[in-house]
Design a protein around this motif. Structure first.
Motif, short mmCIF file in Angstrom:
data_model
loop_
_atom_site.label_atom_id
_atom_site.label_comp_id
_atom_site.label_asym_id
_atom_site.label_seq_id
_atom_site.Cartn_x
_atom_site.Cartn_y
_atom_site.Cartn_z
N ARG A 66 -4.90 -5.44 -19.38
CA ARG A 66 -4.90 -4.65 -20.61
C ARG A 66 -3.49 -4.31 -21.08
N GLY A 67 -2.47 -4.77 -20.36
CA GLY A 67 -1.10 -4.48 -20.75
C GLY A 67 -0.57 -3.18 -20.17
N VAL A 68 -1.21 -2.70 -19.12
CA VAL A 68 -0.80 -1.45 -18.49
C VAL A 68 0.10 -1.76 -17.30
N ARG A 69 1.20 -1.00 -17.18
CA ARG A 69 2.06 -1.13 -16.00
C ARG A 69 1.41 -0.37 -14.84
N VAL A 70 1.32 -1.01 -13.69
CA VAL A 70 0.69 -0.40 -12.51
C VAL A 70 1.75 -0.15 -11.45
N LEU A 71 1.83 1.09 -11.00
CA LEU A 71 2.72 1.47 -9.89
C LEU A 71 1.86 2.01 -8.76
N THR A 72 2.05 1.47 -7.57
CA THR A 72 1.21 1.84 -6.44
C THR A 72 2.06 2.39 -5.30
N GLY A 73 1.64 3.52 -4.76
CA GLY A 73 2.30 4.12 -3.61
C GLY A 73 1.31 4.39 -2.50
N HIS A 74 1.76 4.20 -1.27
CA HIS A 74 0.90 4.39 -0.12
C HIS A 74 1.39 5.55 0.74
N CYS A 75 0.47 6.39 1.16
CA CYS A 75 0.79 7.38 2.19
C CYS A 75 0.54 6.74 3.55
N VAL A 76 1.37 7.08 4.51
CA VAL A 76 1.31 6.42 5.81
C VAL A 76 1.17 7.47 6.89
N ASP A 77 0.34 7.18 7.88
CA ASP A 77 0.18 8.07 9.02
C ASP A 77 1.28 7.79 10.03
N LEU A 78 2.31 8.63 10.02
CA LEU A 78 3.41 8.49 10.98
C LEU A 78 3.49 9.71 11.89
N GLY A 79 2.32 10.29 12.16
CA GLY A 79 2.31 11.44 13.06
C GLY A 79 3.13 12.58 12.50
N ASP A 80 4.12 13.03 13.26
CA ASP A 80 4.92 14.19 12.85
C ASP A 80 6.28 13.77 12.30
N VAL A 81 6.36 12.54 11.78
CA VAL A 81 7.65 12.09 11.24
C VAL A 81 8.06 12.94 10.06
N GLY A 82 7.13 13.19 9.15
CA GLY A 82 7.45 14.05 8.01
C GLY A 82 8.40 13.42 7.02
N LEU A 83 8.13 12.17 6.59
CA LEU A 83 8.96 11.53 5.58
C LEU A 83 8.63 12.12 4.22
N PRO A 84 9.53 12.88 3.61
CA PRO A 84 9.18 13.54 2.35
C PRO A 84 9.09 12.56 1.19
N TYR A 85 8.08 12.77 0.34
CA TYR A 85 7.89 12.03 -0.91
C TYR A 85 7.71 10.53 -0.69
N LEU A 86 7.25 10.11 0.50
CA LEU A 86 7.14 8.69 0.81
C LEU A 86 6.31 7.90 -0.20
N PRO A 87 5.09 8.35 -0.58
CA PRO A 87 4.32 7.52 -1.52
C PRO A 87 4.98 7.39 -2.89
#
Length: 995
Positions: A66-87
């Motif tokens: 349809r002409g739409v730009r698609v941006l995809t982000g994944h959240c990841v289970d890294l235990g207690d790593v705590g990577l901020p804003y990862l997705p």
């Protein structure tokens, strides 16, 4: 190279999309809506493997067409790593990689560091630099603000810029694994996108595993909040029906026989991924363990040992992993590694992302491989990954290294990496993750002999830093616990300067959670530890804090002495921030009535605070100026100062700090008082977009919702009383909530509940504030209004026993309010107005007209409180009718009715019209001829009202909506000329209308 290795490997062909036509159509409707410029969001819920990812893949494909730009982000289970804003880093990575979008990204320099992994200038602390310089090796005094506003606004603005060029679909997968900062940012983006109805062609679709959300899962309160936003829809993916699972199996394996299909359908239980794995494993006709892990591992066991080894490496490394890391850790030759990876891709265990990284086709597959590792093998692989990340820092983050080092039992290395990760989180404005990493440091401290050398500071200083991070995320009770630990660690013989610093910091935090007496004890302890001469930074801040805590307890002489010392020492040492902070305490606590002198002192304090660069103190000055004006009844000036202070807070990047929130609180209140109810609601909603900050400001919106009779008040009350808001920990939130409960009880004719809530709140205020609890006067006066309605109804019904009971209980309640009014300092005009209201309502309970008391209430609320002045006019009109002053009653009713109409205050307007009908008063534009002719439906509703049913219960019993039930109740009140439900029942009974 990866591209050369994988180029000939066929990609996994997506399984067919079966049975999701309706869900896909709903999602595409949102995309079409965005294309037309109307933003929206969908939260897609479903159990693991039910088909969320496949549905989103199809949605992305169709949206792209349809002409739409698609941006995809994944959240990841890294235990207690705590990577901020990862997705969000993940979904915006294509923006960084696309040269055509470089100019767009360049307009948002705040994002360059987080998105490229090369942080620029650190997020500035709002600490006092002079204090940090005075204690070598120690951390600066922490800011109250967590510094996220600029980052949040920049992400929102970047998405808006991208959408301006091309409609945008933002896909976020696996929210159940999202870090706290990402959850906060998502809340902000959705509220900003849909609540303001911005004209941006953006659709946000986010998925999460419903079966992972246990009762205390941190995503649960966020979801409950998001689904209440306009334009946000929740879409539940249920298991597929057996017929559709059978169709899926046949599409996957055309040779599958009837028995095999039935076996897969029985075992899959509607889970598309389970069915797919059963078919792919080729084991559908055999007996299998019931767990999905066994099915997944059956797939893994079909590949060679080398491929299994690279899968184990990839599982330990994360859901996505680079070729170089696998090659470095697998201990195989480059050729063997490439062949093993190719085999894993051929068997659809790994797929190749667009950026060349490998990822597991499904998170469950990675979980199964991880669970199958032997403990020794797991430790060895984590150590190898950590070594690779240490050798190639650009390959990962300090948080990832800390995770792998902990899992490999390298505790010294894990401590150092956690410290680095905490600092990185601070620089990108992620205090929740900073707290997480510092907590990890504290947990490792005792096991690392040279921990202090690695940290560059003693453990008490790390505890102080951790408390600062806890304070920044709003966990003040955790901050107090950490400071208590620091005190125990320092002991009675510890360095006096360090002990004093911990004590006065604890005093500052305790003051924020209404522990005034304990805060005073802490500041007193700090004062005893450090001598006044020679002047020192620590002693100066201890004195400044002690002045504040002493004023809060009414210890004016003690506070004045501490303030004078702090001002003199601050001048001697050039500590402008300490001087300004003390000047504010002195101006607010001394009780001076000289407004001109106070304004001069505030002006100098603001100039010094601005010169010092201490944003927290400067915001305290702005807030103090505004609240002092408000308390003096100068509401317009207070609003002007509050809005100017907020503008300054935005310029400093601290709009969401403690005092920034308090300025917003004042803005909400001032707009409410001045009659700008729409503006008040908008200001309350604006702050609700930032998580865990100033819940009381959102609750302030109850003032308008209750005044308008808006049914949304119930939803906000449920939220305010829930665990997410932690309402009993914040006195302003408690007051807003209880005030709404009393008002609603009065509207429902439930005087007993109104009185009980007023008594409870007064008891709680006594615990927190002692005798200085003027807020109780307003609560008691409002509750007495409900008692007066109940007594009036009993009097009209001829129930002398009930009337006497209400009169007696009202007298007891009034004594509570009068004792709260007996303060040691001059009260402001608002407090005096509520004292008069209390007396007038008590007279109404006794059946007295009290015209002069109500006239006085009108005059006193005339300082600028538009709504309460109108309510007082309504009661004045009622009193005038009682003494047969019909012209005066008509004039006051008309004036009050006009204001009620302007404000949209439906309950007040209805009550005024009912009074006009009973008293045969003329209201401009309103027919006031009384009638008691009910429709059949109104008769049914009246019967249920007489039985004590709520509008919701009436709706359920009569199969109508709650809103329709409310309309019928309003019509009944109008026809009877009753001001409330209880009075309506009494009047209907007296006229024989209840059958």
């Amino acid at each position: 190279m990866v591209s050369a290795t994988i180029g000939a490997v066929p990609r996994w062909e997506s399984p067919p999309l079966i049975g999701r036509a309706a869900e896909l159509a709903r999602l595409m409707a949102h995309v079409d809506q965005a294309v037309e410029g109307r933003p929206s969001a969908v939260l897609v819920a479903g159990d693991a493997g039910v088909g969320k990812t496949r549905l989103l893949d199809e949605l992305s494909r169709r949206a792209t067409a349809r002409g739409v730009r698609v941006l995809t982000g994944h959240c990841v289970d890294l235990g207690d790593v705590g990577l901020p804003y990862l997705p969000f880093v993940d979904l915006l990575r294509p923006v960084v990689a696309d040269p055509e979008l470089t100019p767009v990204l360049a307009r948002h320099p705040v994002l360059v560091g987080p998105l490229t992994g090369r942080p620029g200038a650190a997020v500035p602390d709002s600490a006092a630099a002079d204090l940090g310089r005075s204690l070598p090796g120690s951390a600066l005094r922490p800011p109250d603000d967590d510094g996220r506003l600029q980052l949040f606004e920049s992400v929102a603005a970047l998405l808006g810029d991208l959408a301006a060029g091309q409609p945008l679909l933002v896909v976020l997968e696996d929210l159940h694994w999202a870090d706290r900062s990402s959850r906060d940012l998502l809340r902000y983006l959705l509220a900003r996108l849909v609540d303001r109805q911005v004209d941006e062609p953006v659709t946000v679709v986010a998925t999460y595993r419903a079966d992972d959300l246990h009762r205390r899962h941190p995503l649960r309160p966020l979801l409950a909040e998001l689904v209440r936003l306009p334009g946000v829809e929740r879409l539940q993916l249920d298991p597929l029906p057996d017929a559709e699972v059978a169709e899926l199996v046949r599409r996957l394996d055309a040779d599958a026989g009837g028995a095999s299909v039935e076996d897969v359908v029985a075992r899959a239980e509607g889970n598309a991924f389970y069915a797919e794995e059963l078919v792919a494993a080729g084991r559908a006709g055999e007996v299998l363990p019931g767990g999905l892990s066994d099915v997944l591992l059956a797939r893994v066991e079909q590949v060679g040992l080398a491929a299994q080894q690279v899968l184990r490496v990839a599982a330990v490394a994360g859901r996505q992993v680079r070729h170089e890391l696998v090659a470095a850790v697998s201990s195989k030759s480059p050729e063997e590694t490439e062949q093993a990876l190719a085999e894993a891709v051929h068997h659809h265990l790994l797929v190749v992302s667009d950026d060349g990284r490998y990822r597991f086709r499904h998170a469950l597959l990675r979980e199964a491989v991880l669970a199958d590792l032997l403990p020794g093998e797991r430790v060895r692989l984590h150590a190898a990954v950590a070594a690779h990340l240490a050798a190639w820092p650009e390959a990962g983050t300090a948080a990832e290294r800390a995770h792998h080092l902990r899992e490999s039992n390298d505790l010294p290395g894990a401590l150092s990496a956690s410290l680095e990760a905490a600092d990185a989180a601070r620089r990108v404005g992620a205090p929740a993750e900073q707290l997480q990493h510092l907590e990890a440091v504290l947990a490792l401290w005792a096991a690392v002999p040279d921990a202090a050398d690695r940290a560059g500071r003693p453990s008490w200083a790390v505890l102080l830093d951790t408390a600062a991070a806890a304070r920044a995320v709003g966990d003040l009770h955790r901050a107090v616990a950490l400071l208590r630990s620091a005190q125990e660690l320092l002991g009675a013989d510890g360095d006096p300067q360090a002990r004093a610093r911990v004590h006065y910091t604890a005093a500052q935090v305790l003051g924020r959670i209404e522990e005034a007496a304990e805060a005073h004890r802490e500041s007193s302890a700090a004062m005893r530890l450090v001598p006044a001469q020679p002047p020192s930074v620590v002693r100066t801040w201890a004195a400044a804090t002690h002045a504040r805590t002493s004023y809060s307890l009414g210890l004016v002489a003690e506070a004045d002495a501490a303030a004078e010392e702090a001002l003199a020492a601050a001048d001697a040492l050039g500590l402008d921030s300490a001087w300004a902070d003390t000047a504010v305490s002195l101006a607010r606590g001394s009780g001076t009535g000289d407004r001109a002198a106070v304004r001069v002192r505030f002006a100098e304090a603001r100039a010094r605070a601005q010169r010092s660069g201490d944003a927290d103190v400067e915001m305290r000055v702005w807030f103090s100026q505004a609240v002092t004006a408000h308390d003096a009844g100068e509401v317009a000036e207070a609003l002007e100062l509050a809005t100017a202070g907020l503008a300054r807070a935005r310029a400093l990047g601290v709009e969401w700090s403690f005092y920034g929130a308090e300025l917003r609180h004042l803005e909400v209140l001032c707009r409410y008082v001045l009659g700008d109810w729409d503006g008040s609601l908008a200001a309350a909603d604006a702050l609700a977009r930032v998580p865990d900050m100033a819940a009381h400001v959102r609750a302030d919106g109850l003032l308008v919702l209750v005044g308008r009779g808006d049914p949304r008040a119930g939803e906000v009350l449920d939220w305010a009383r829930g665990p997410a808001a932690r309402w009993d920990n914040h006195v302003l939130l408690m007051l807003a909530t209880v005030a709404a409960e009393i008002e609603l009880a009065g509207q429902a004719g439930d005087a007993a509940t109104a009185g009980e809530r007023a008594r409870w709140a007064d008891g709680r205020l006594r615990e927190l504030w002692g005798d200085e609890r003027l807020a109780s006067v307003r609560l008691v006066a409002t509750a007495l209004g409900a008692y007066a309605d109940a007594a009036t109804t009993a009097r009209r019904a001829g129930d002398g026993e009930a009337e006497a009971r209400w009169v007696a209980e009202a007298a007891e309640l009034a004594e509570i309010g009068r004792s709260a009014a007996e303060v040691q300092y001059p009260t402001g005009i608002e407090a005096r107005a509520w004292e008069t209201r209390l007396s007038a309502e008590l007279a109404r309970v006794r059946g007295e007209a009290a015209v002069e008391l109500w006239r006085q209430a009108v005059e006193e609320f005339g300082y600028g409180h538009v709504y309460e002045e109108a309510r007082s006019r309504f009661r004045l009109a009622e009193a005038m009718l009682a003494v047969d002053d019909r012209p005066g009653a008509a004039a006051e009713s008309a004036a009050a009715h006009d204001v009620a109409g302007q404000l949209g205050a439906v309950p007040l307007r209805t009550a005024i019209e009912a009074l006009a009908r009973r008293g045969r008063l003329e209201l401009p534009g309103v027919r006031t001829v009384a009638t008691t002719v009910f429709t059949p439906r109104e008769t049914e509703v009246l019967s249920l009202v007489a039985q004590g049913r709520t509008n919701r219960q009436i709706g359920a019993e009569l199969f109508i909506s709650e809103k329709t039930a409310s309309v019928h109740v309003s019509n009944i009140l109008a026809k009877l000329g009753a001001s409330g439900r209880t009075e309506a029942v009494a009047l209907a009974a007296a006229r024989g209308l209840l059958g």
